[in-house]
Design a protein around this motif. Structure first.
Motif, PDB file in Angstrom:
ATOM      1  N   MET A  92     -14.993 -22.203  29.252  1.00 51.54           N
ATOM      2  CA  MET A  92     -14.082 -21.569  30.195  1.00 51.54           C
ATOM      3  C   MET A  92     -13.633 -22.545  31.277  1.00 51.54           C
ATOM      4  SD  MET A  92     -13.576 -18.303  29.333  1.00 51.54           S
ATOM      5  CE  MET A  92     -13.122 -17.431  30.833  1.00 51.54           C
ATOM      6  N   ALA A  93     -14.525 -23.450  31.667  1.00 48.60           N
ATOM      7  CA  ALA A  93     -14.183 -24.412  32.719  1.00 48.60           C
ATOM      8  C   ALA A  93     -13.354 -25.572  32.193  1.00 48.60           C
ATOM      9  CB  ALA A  93     -15.465 -24.957  33.359  1.00 48.60           C
ATOM     10  N   GLY A  94     -13.466 -25.857  30.885  1.00 37.64           N
ATOM     11  CA  GLY A  94     -12.827 -27.046  30.346  1.00 37.64           C
ATOM     12  C   GLY A  94     -11.718 -26.779  29.356  1.00 37.64           C
ATOM     13  N   THR A  95     -11.964 -27.052  28.080  1.00 37.23           N
ATOM     14  CA  THR A  95     -10.907 -27.052  27.070  1.00 37.23           C
ATOM     15  C   THR A  95     -10.790 -25.750  26.279  1.00 37.23           C
ATOM     16  OG1 THR A  95     -12.469 -28.150  25.563  1.00 37.23           O
ATOM     17  CG2 THR A  95     -10.938 -29.551  26.760  1.00 37.23           C
ATOM     18  N   GLY A  96     -11.562 -24.729  26.649  1.00 37.97           N
ATOM     19  CA  GLY A  96     -11.448 -23.446  25.963  1.00 37.97           C
ATOM     20  C   GLY A  96     -12.441 -23.311  24.822  1.00 37.97           C
ATOM     21  N   PHE A  97     -12.560 -22.088  24.322  1.00 38.72           N
ATOM     22  CA  PHE A  97     -13.565 -21.770  23.308  1.00 38.72           C
ATOM     23  C   PHE A  97     -13.342 -22.504  21.987  1.00 38.72           C
ATOM     24  CE2 PHE A  97     -14.377 -18.078  26.037  1.00 38.72           C
ATOM     25  CZ  PHE A  97     -15.761 -18.002  25.976  1.00 38.72           C
ATOM     26  N   ASP A  98     -12.101 -22.735  21.626  1.00 41.78           N
ATOM     27  CA  ASP A  98     -11.834 -23.294  20.295  1.00 41.78           C
ATOM     28  C   ASP A  98     -11.713 -24.806  20.280  1.00 41.78           C
ATOM     29  OD1 ASP A  98     -11.740 -20.748  18.957  1.00 41.78           O
ATOM     30  OD2 ASP A  98      -9.821 -20.408  19.957  1.00 41.78           O
ATOM     31  N   GLN A  99     -11.642 -25.433  21.443  1.00 45.25           N
ATOM     32  CA  GLN A  99     -11.546 -26.888  21.517  1.00 45.25           C
ATOM     33  C   GLN A  99     -12.840 -27.530  21.998  1.00 45.25           C
ATOM     34  OE1 GLN A  99      -8.918 -28.534  20.301  1.00 45.25           O
ATOM     35  NE2 GLN A  99      -8.104 -26.512  19.763  1.00 45.25           N
ATOM     36  N   THR A 100     -13.718 -26.749  22.592  1.00 45.25           N
ATOM     37  CA  THR A 100     -14.991 -27.284  23.076  1.00 45.25           C
ATOM     38  C   THR A 100     -15.971 -27.408  21.914  1.00 45.25           C
ATOM     39  OG1 THR A 100     -14.668 -26.259  25.241  1.00 45.25           O
ATOM     40  CG2 THR A 100     -16.907 -26.929  24.672  1.00 45.25           C
ATOM     41  N   LYS A 101     -16.538 -28.594  21.744  1.00 47.54           N
ATOM     42  CA  LYS A 101     -17.507 -28.836  20.678  1.00 47.54           C
ATOM     43  C   LYS A 101     -18.913 -28.499  21.161  1.00 47.54           C
ATOM     44  CE  LYS A 101     -14.731 -32.657  18.825  1.00 47.54           C
ATOM     45  NZ  LYS A 101     -14.701 -34.113  18.537  1.00 47.54           N
ATOM     46  N   VAL A 102     -19.730 -27.967  20.269  1.00 46.70           N
ATOM     47  CA  VAL A 102     -21.093 -27.584  20.602  1.00 46.70           C
ATOM     48  C   VAL A 102     -22.056 -28.106  19.539  1.00 46.70           C
ATOM     49  CG1 VAL A 102     -22.701 -25.654  20.913  1.00 46.70           C
ATOM     50  CG2 VAL A 102     -20.397 -25.524  21.876  1.00 46.70           C
ATOM     51  N   ARG A 103     -23.174 -28.658  19.995  1.00 45.67           N
ATOM     52  CA  ARG A 103     -24.276 -29.037  19.117  1.00 45.67           C
ATOM     53  C   ARG A 103     -25.549 -28.412  19.666  1.00 45.67           C
ATOM     54  NH1 ARG A 103     -25.418 -34.616  19.522  1.00 45.67           N
ATOM     55  NH2 ARG A 103     -26.623 -34.382  17.595  1.00 45.67           N
ATOM     56  N   LEU A 104     -26.337 -27.803  18.813  1.00 41.92           N
ATOM     57  CA  LEU A 104     -27.591 -27.174  19.209  1.00 41.92           C
ATOM     58  C   LEU A 104     -28.737 -27.810  18.431  1.00 41.92           C
ATOM     59  CD1 LEU A 104     -26.461 -23.424  19.214  1.00 41.92           C
ATOM     60  CD2 LEU A 104     -26.480 -25.035  21.140  1.00 41.92           C
ATOM     61  N   LEU A 105     -29.788 -28.209  19.141  1.00 41.33           N
ATOM     62  CA  LEU A 105     -30.900 -28.918  18.513  1.00 41.33           C
ATOM     63  C   LEU A 105     -32.235 -28.287  18.877  1.00 41.33           C
ATOM     64  CD1 LEU A 105     -28.672 -31.272  19.606  1.00 41.33           C
ATOM     65  CD2 LEU A 105     -30.227 -32.702  18.300  1.00 41.33           C
ATOM     66  N   ALA A 106     -33.146 -28.299  17.917  1.00 41.49           N
ATOM     67  CA  ALA A 106     -34.548 -27.964  18.143  1.00 41.49           C
ATOM     68  C   ALA A 106     -35.308 -29.277  18.238  1.00 41.49           C
ATOM     69  CB  ALA A 106     -35.094 -27.101  17.006  1.00 41.49           C
ATOM     70  N   ASP A 107     -36.008 -29.499  19.351  1.00 42.03           N
ATOM     71  CA  ASP A 107     -36.610 -30.808  19.610  1.00 42.03           C
ATOM     72  C   ASP A 107     -38.071 -30.639  20.018  1.00 42.03           C
ATOM     73  OD1 ASP A 107     -37.324 -33.339  20.395  1.00 42.03           O
ATOM     74  OD2 ASP A 107     -35.545 -33.694  21.618  1.00 42.03           O
TER      75      ASP A 107
END
Length: 258
Positions: A188-203
């Protein structure tokens, strides 16, 4: 300032106690009908229609379902609404409904920053143009219990950091609704839901939830990382998320706002 509160969970309790210490105790709490007679004698209601008409602000601390159920009606009554349930806005129909309700009454929906920081920097950078924004969420393996990660990884057997999701912020918010708020706030603060990249990791090498933002654009580039502690009363709730709600309220009443 007369404040109404939605929810009595860990975040709601923190917000109530902290605001009370600042002389801003909520005057009414919206709860499920089954809980109307539980707890202290403070005023409780089970419907938005029963909220006092002279409220200045309503705070939603009850999660995505509460924003879906009560958010439009709160805004339609003309009450400004502060929420940390930003992940729910990945649903474009809900976002549209909330926006139309706010526009029709003149109320405002205020999105608390939640468990992440640097959103002010993202918003400023967006003015000049952002080329890329990536959010990386890293948790201990057992921190992903109850999420789709359980079906992708043997969480108990991990010995190295392992990615279990890579996609857009919208996909992350919809697939991981209990872990969606930070990715959604970044979007919401940046490039929007469809342009923002997300990576989720278990560490297995970390003991706390770690949130990172990496951004690049006309302004230059930045990387931000925060290691968040949970609330003492609930290890699944971020302390900073609760604090951000109080900070949002204080900004609403401040003569000078940062």
């Amino acid at each position: 300032m007369k404040i109404g509160l939605i929810g009595e969970g860990a975040i709601g309790q923190y917000v109530r106690e902290t605001l009370s210490g600042l002389g801003l105790a909520p005057v009414v709490t919206l709860v499920r009908a089954a809980r109307l007679n539980e707890g202290a004698a403070a005023q409780k209601v089970a419907s938005v229609n029963d909220l006092p008409s002279d409220l200045d602000l309503v705070i939603d601390c009850a999660g995505h379902s509460a924003l879906v159920e009560h958010g439009p009606a709160v805004l339609q009554r003309g009450f400004d609404l502060v929420t940390v349930s930003v992940g729910a806005l990945a649903d474009p129909d809900l976002l549209d409904t909330l926006e139309r309700a706010a526009q029709s009454s003149g109320a405002r929906l205020v999105l608390a920053s939640g468990a992440i920081g640097a959103l002010d920097c993202l918003q400023s950078a967006r003015v000049g143009g952002l080329d890329e924004v990536t959010y990386v969420g890293r948790k201990p393996p057992m921190g992903w219990k109850g999420s789709p990660a359980e079906g992708k990884l043997d969480l108990a057997a991990l010995t190295t950091a392992t990615e279990h999701f890579s996609g857009t912020a919208r996909q992350a918010a919809l697939e991981y609704p209990k872990n969606a708020n930070v990715a959604a706030a970044v979007a919401m603060a940046g490039t929007g839901f469809d342009q923002t990249k997300v990576r989720l990791l278990a560490d297995p090498a970390v003991t706390a939830n770690i949130h990172e933002i990496h951004a690049r654009g006309a302004f230059g580039s930045f990387s931000f990382q925060i290691q968040g502690n949970p609330l003492p009363d609930n290890p699944r709730s971020s302390a900073l998320a609760a604090m951000s709600v109080v900070a949002s309220v204080l900004r609403e009443r401040a003569a000078i706002s940062v």
